[in-house]
Design a protein around this motif. Structure first.
Motif, PDB file in Angstrom:
ATOM      1  N   THR A 136       0.837  -1.201   0.000  1.00  0.00           N
ATOM      2  CA  THR A 136       0.000   0.000   0.000  1.00  0.00           C
ATOM      3  C   THR A 136       0.872   1.252   0.000  1.00  0.00           C
ATOM      4  O   THR A 136       0.586   2.218  -0.724  1.00  0.00           O
ATOM      5  N   LYS A 137       1.939   1.251   0.782  1.00  0.00           N
ATOM      6  CA  LYS A 137       2.841   2.396   0.819  1.00  0.00           C
ATOM      7  C   LYS A 137       3.509   2.596  -0.535  1.00  0.00           C
ATOM      8  O   LYS A 137       3.615   3.724  -1.022  1.00  0.00           O
ATOM      9  N   LEU A 138       3.948   1.512  -1.164  1.00  0.00           N
ATOM     10  CA  LEU A 138       4.557   1.638  -2.489  1.00  0.00           C
ATOM     11  C   LEU A 138       3.572   2.222  -3.495  1.00  0.00           C
ATOM     12  O   LEU A 138       3.924   3.115  -4.281  1.00  0.00           O
ATOM     13  N   MET A 139       2.352   1.726  -3.491  1.00  0.00           N
ATOM     14  CA  MET A 139       1.350   2.221  -4.440  1.00  0.00           C
ATOM     15  C   MET A 139       1.002   3.676  -4.166  1.00  0.00           C
ATOM     16  O   MET A 139       0.804   4.461  -5.089  1.00  0.00           O
ATOM     17  N   ASN A 140       0.954   4.056  -2.903  1.00  0.00           N
ATOM     18  CA  ASN A 140       0.653   5.437  -2.540  1.00  0.00           C
ATOM     19  C   ASN A 140       1.775   6.363  -2.999  1.00  0.00           C
ATOM     20  O   ASN A 140       1.522   7.460  -3.483  1.00  0.00           O
ATOM     21  N   ASP A 141       3.014   5.929  -2.848  1.00  0.00           N
ATOM     22  CA  ASP A 141       4.142   6.751  -3.281  1.00  0.00           C
ATOM     23  C   ASP A 141       4.121   6.938  -4.799  1.00  0.00           C
ATOM     24  O   ASP A 141       4.452   8.006  -5.308  1.00  0.00           O
TER      25      ASP A 141
END
Length: 97
Positions: free
Chosen positions: A70-75
């Motif tokens: 989720t953090k990767l996709m948000n970034d």
């Protein structure tokens, strides 16, 4: 006299070793009786508890992976910074040849 002290020392050491062996034997007997005293339902409950703990650990690992993705996709979803505008026609540059 020294022979008597040596014999007394050997007897004392043998008595301590015998006592230690006896205590160890009694302790092992008590441990084996507690294992035998468990009913089949208690053994089954112990297996269920172990399975639940294993599942909890795996669910935590899944959650960690989900947070990471989720953090990767948000970034990646963040807007790109504005690029510098390139003029439509290139400037002429005089080169000294």
């Amino acid at each position: 006299m020294s022979d008597n002290l040596a014999i007394l020392g050997v007897v004392a050491i043998a008595a301590m070793m015998l006592r230690t062996w006896w205590l160890h034997r009694e302790k092992m007997k008590g441990l084996s009786m507690t294992n035998q005293a468990l009913s089949p339902s208690d053994e089954r409950l112990a297996r269920v508890e172990q399975a639940v703990e294993s599942i909890a650990i795996e669910v935590e690992r899944i959650g960690e992976g989900q947070r990471f993705v989720t953090k990767l996709m948000n970034d990646r979803a963040q807007p790109m910074p504005e690029r510098v505008a390139i003029p439509a026609q290139p400037r002429k540059v005089d080169t000294p040849h």
